[in-house]
Design a protein around this motif. Structure first.
Motif, PDB file in Angstrom:
ATOM      1  N   MET A 175       0.836  -1.200   0.000  1.00  0.00           N
ATOM      2  CA  MET A 175       0.000   0.000   0.000  1.00  0.00           C
ATOM      3  C   MET A 175       0.871   1.251   0.000  1.00  0.00           C
ATOM      4  N   ALA A 176       1.917   1.250   0.822  1.00  0.00           N
ATOM      5  CA  ALA A 176       2.800   2.412   0.927  1.00  0.00           C
ATOM      6  C   ALA A 176       3.559   2.642  -0.377  1.00  0.00           C
ATOM      7  N   GLN A 177       4.014   1.576  -1.012  1.00  0.00           N
ATOM      8  CA  GLN A 177       4.744   1.719  -2.269  1.00  0.00           C
ATOM      9  C   GLN A 177       3.849   2.334  -3.352  1.00  0.00           C
ATOM     10  N   LYS A 178       2.612   1.849  -3.431  1.00  0.00           N
ATOM     11  CA  LYS A 178       1.691   2.380  -4.439  1.00  0.00           C
ATOM     12  C   LYS A 178       1.298   3.819  -4.102  1.00  0.00           C
ATOM     13  N   ALA A 179       1.079   4.105  -2.821  1.00  0.00           N
ATOM     14  CA  ALA A 179       0.726   5.467  -2.401  1.00  0.00           C
ATOM     15  C   ALA A 179       1.843   6.438  -2.734  1.00  0.00           C
ATOM     16  N   GLN A 180       3.079   6.014  -2.528  1.00  0.00           N
ATOM     17  CA  GLN A 180       4.214   6.894  -2.824  1.00  0.00           C
ATOM     18  C   GLN A 180       4.325   7.165  -4.327  1.00  0.00           C
ATOM     19  N   ARG A 181       4.102   6.144  -5.151  1.00  0.00           N
ATOM     20  CA  ARG A 181       4.139   6.347  -6.599  1.00  0.00           C
ATOM     21  C   ARG A 181       3.073   7.347  -7.037  1.00  0.00           C
ATOM     22  N   LEU A 182       1.870   7.192  -6.509  1.00  0.00           N
ATOM     23  CA  LEU A 182       0.787   8.103  -6.872  1.00  0.00           C
ATOM     24  C   LEU A 182       1.071   9.529  -6.404  1.00  0.00           C
ATOM     25  N   CYS A 205      -2.296   5.840   3.569  1.00  0.00           N
ATOM     26  CA  CYS A 205      -2.083   5.225   2.256  1.00  0.00           C
ATOM     27  C   CYS A 205      -3.408   4.855   1.590  1.00  0.00           C
ATOM     28  N   ALA A 206      -4.381   4.397   2.384  1.00  0.00           N
ATOM     29  CA  ALA A 206      -5.691   4.060   1.824  1.00  0.00           C
ATOM     30  C   ALA A 206      -6.339   5.294   1.207  1.00  0.00           C
ATOM     31  N   PHE A 207      -6.235   6.446   1.864  1.00  0.00           N
ATOM     32  CA  PHE A 207      -6.807   7.672   1.303  1.00  0.00           C
ATOM     33  C   PHE A 207      -6.065   8.111   0.040  1.00  0.00           C
ATOM     34  N   ARG A 208      -4.746   7.930   0.008  1.00  0.00           N
ATOM     35  CA  ARG A 208      -4.020   8.294  -1.205  1.00  0.00           C
ATOM     36  C   ARG A 208      -4.439   7.416  -2.376  1.00  0.00           C
ATOM     37  N   VAL A 232      -6.021  14.443  -4.017  1.00  0.00           N
ATOM     38  CA  VAL A 232      -6.415  15.206  -2.833  1.00  0.00           C
ATOM     39  C   VAL A 232      -5.198  15.466  -1.938  1.00  0.00           C
ATOM     40  N   GLU A 233      -5.165  16.656  -1.364  1.00  0.00           N
ATOM     41  CA  GLU A 233      -4.092  17.015  -0.445  1.00  0.00           C
ATOM     42  C   GLU A 233      -4.253  16.252   0.865  1.00  0.00           C
ATOM     43  N   LEU A 234      -3.196  15.575   1.304  1.00  0.00           N
ATOM     44  CA  LEU A 234      -3.190  14.881   2.588  1.00  0.00           C
ATOM     45  C   LEU A 234      -2.246  15.627   3.521  1.00  0.00           C
ATOM     46  N   SER A 235      -2.743  15.944   4.711  1.00  0.00           N
ATOM     47  CA  SER A 235      -2.026  16.821   5.630  1.00  0.00           C
ATOM     48  C   SER A 235      -1.730  16.119   6.944  1.00  0.00           C
ATOM     49  N   LEU A 236      -0.554  16.407   7.510  1.00  0.00           N
ATOM     50  CA  LEU A 236      -0.155  15.814   8.790  1.00  0.00           C
ATOM     51  C   LEU A 236       0.378  16.919   9.691  1.00  0.00           C
ATOM     52  N   SER A 237      -0.194  17.023  10.889  1.00  0.00           N
ATOM     53  CA  SER A 237       0.134  18.135  11.779  1.00  0.00           C
ATOM     54  C   SER A 237       1.186  17.747  12.816  1.00  0.00           C
ATOM     55  N   THR A 238       1.503  18.715  13.673  1.00  0.00           N
ATOM     56  CA  THR A 238       2.488  18.478  14.728  1.00  0.00           C
ATOM     57  C   THR A 238       1.915  17.675  15.888  1.00  0.00           C
ATOM     58  N   ARG A 239       0.699  17.157  15.761  1.00  0.00           N
ATOM     59  CA  ARG A 239       0.186  16.203  16.742  1.00  0.00           C
ATOM     60  C   ARG A 239       1.029  14.924  16.746  1.00  0.00           C
ATOM     61  N   GLU A 240       1.672  14.626  15.600  1.00  0.00           N
ATOM     62  CA  GLU A 240       2.464  13.401  15.477  1.00  0.00           C
ATOM     63  C   GLU A 240       3.928  13.657  15.812  1.00  0.00           C
ATOM     64  N   SER A 241       4.633  12.595  16.167  1.00  0.00           N
ATOM     65  CA  SER A 241       6.024  12.703  16.619  1.00  0.00           C
ATOM     66  C   SER A 241       6.963  13.012  15.457  1.00  0.00           C
ATOM     67  N   PRO A 242       8.138  13.573  15.745  1.00  0.00           N
ATOM     68  CA  PRO A 242       9.125  13.809  14.693  1.00  0.00           C
ATOM     69  C   PRO A 242       9.492  12.530  13.942  1.00  0.00           C
ATOM     70  N   TYR A 243       9.699  11.427  14.660  1.00  0.00           N
ATOM     71  CA  TYR A 243      10.073  10.168  14.017  1.00  0.00           C
ATOM     72  C   TYR A 243       8.983   9.722  13.042  1.00  0.00           C
ATOM     73  N   PHE A 244       7.738   9.775  13.490  1.00  0.00           N
ATOM     74  CA  PHE A 244       6.632   9.342  12.638  1.00  0.00           C
ATOM     75  C   PHE A 244       6.527  10.233  11.407  1.00  0.00           C
ATOM     76  N   ARG A 245       6.579  11.532  11.595  1.00  0.00           N
ATOM     77  CA  ARG A 245       6.413  12.450  10.467  1.00  0.00           C
ATOM     78  C   ARG A 245       7.551  12.291   9.464  1.00  0.00           C
ATOM     79  N   ASP A 246       8.779  12.157   9.957  1.00  0.00           N
ATOM     80  CA  ASP A 246       9.914  12.027   9.051  1.00  0.00           C
ATOM     81  C   ASP A 246       9.811  10.778   8.185  1.00  0.00           C
TER      82      ASP A 246
END
Length: 373
Positions: free
Chosen positions: A58-65, A286-289, A295-309
């Motif tokens: 799922m992640a590989q396909k989401a990244q390609r898209l 990835c499912a939404f992508r 569509v724009e997918l957004s990630l806020s500072t609610r998540e950790s630096p490790y996760f966001r990176d």
């Protein structure tokens, strides 16, 4: 054709959807991964527990898209909290009227100070946030201060109380580009349980807000559900997908974004009713992508630096950075006024550096006013 999303929402049975999601099999997931265009039934499979073992493909396909549609660009925005006054009592929010916190609403001098500080950091895309207080931070306040704020930024969005169609039309004339409005949960009984006082108790007024935004011709409409508020984040997020596709069909002139807020600690906060691990959040993003490649997918500072990176390079194309969740937090930090505690406390420059290291391009400004909309 449905005349409103409420009619579609009334056709959706929460318990039936939950059973269908949990009943999806590995074969359903594999079939969904083979499709170029997903149906909502395919999306349901990718949300299901059965898809937990398919996150890598799922992640590989989401990244390609994501690369096909957005290249390596990741937009940067920052929230500016204008006020923490609120006339609602919500169990999960630090601004709730029952919480004993110091209240503050920025005046013109303080707003200018915040805008100048934010511009010095480098941001050119701003999200204005307030508590929901109709009289003290309502239309009169917005009429007065949007013209003060607009000259500082090329893109101006808001996350405030739901307004009427004509009010949104007026705000457009004052420079408004987008509005974020999250339903919190699509389960009405759960919604009632967590909204104890104030106008936010009106589930259906909030549910219809994106349609009023579409009718007003607002350029960007942000949707989302507060993950963990209901007993099934999967069902809430399926309903969110229904909402997104309805809006895209009926109000195709607007652009859309999806956010993925998980419950975070705040004053008087609650424990999540359903827990979502990091792997499951990756699965959801990835499912939404795969469902909505443009569509724009957004990630806020609610998540950790490790996760966001690690997750932004997969499918995210819009992030906040260096966020302060209290009024006056950029020019004069006052942590006791926070709405919630951010998880990624890095500076915007540090977040931008991490993205560059991952081969991405931070975009601080995405358009010029003379180009029009």
């Amino acid at each position: 054709m449905d005349r409103s999303f409420r009619e579609r929402w009334e056709q959706l049975d929460w318990d039936d959807l939950t059973l269908r999601i949990n009943g999806k099999t590995a074969a359903d997931v594999e079939q969904a991964l083979q499709r170029d265009t997903l149906t909502l039934d395919d999306f349901m499979a990718l949300l299901s527990p059965a898809a937990r073992h398919y996150i890598e493909p799922m992640a590989q396909k989401a990244q390609r898209l994501t690369r096909q549609r957005f290249g390596h660009a990741v937009g940067f925005y920052v929230p500016l909290y204008l006020s923490n006054l609120c006339a609602n009592d919500c169990t999960y929010c630090g601004f709730s009227m029952s919480n004993r916190i110091k209240r503050k609403t920025l005046d013109e001098a303080e707003i200018i100070s915040e805008c100048e500080t934010i511009r010095q950091i480098g941001f050119d895309s701003l999200l204005l946030v307030t508590g929901e207080h109709q009289t003290k931070v309502g239309m009169d306040y917005f009429r007065r201060y949007l013209p003060v704020i607009r000259p500082y930024f090329s893109s101006l969005m808001m996350e405030v109380q739901p307004l009427g169609t004509e009010e949104y039309r007026e705000l457009k004339t004052l420079g408004l580009d987008g509005v974020m409005v999250y339903q919190e949960t699509y389960h009405e009984a759960t919604y009632e349980l967590h909204h104890l006082k104030g106008k936010k108790q009106d589930f259906h007024w909030r549910l219809a807000t994106p349609e009023r935004l579409g009718q007003a011709g607002v350029d960007k409409i942000g949707l989302g559900a507060l993950i963990g508020l209901s007993s099934s984040w999967r069902t809430d997020c399926y309903m969110l997908a229904e909402h997104l596709l309805y809006m895209q069909q009926h109000y195709w002139q607007s652009r859309y974004s999806i956010s993925f807020p998980r419950l975070r600690p705040c004053a008087g906060g609650i424990e999540p009713a359903s827990l979502m691990g990091d792997a499951e959040l990756v699965q959801l993003i990835c499912a939404f992508r795969l469902l909505a490649p443009t569509v724009e997918l957004s990630l806020s500072t609610r998540e950790s630096p490790y996760f966001r990176d690690h997750v932004v390079p997969l499918a995210i194309n819009n992030v906040s950075a260096g966020s302060k969740t209290q009024p006056g937090g950029y020019a004069d930090s006052k942590t006791e006024l926070e709405q919630f505690s951010p998880n990624d406390n890095r500076s915007a420059a540090q977040v931008a550096h991490a993205l560059v290291q991952a081969g991405l391009q931070p975009v601080w400004k995405d358009w010029d006013g003379y180009l029009g909309r």
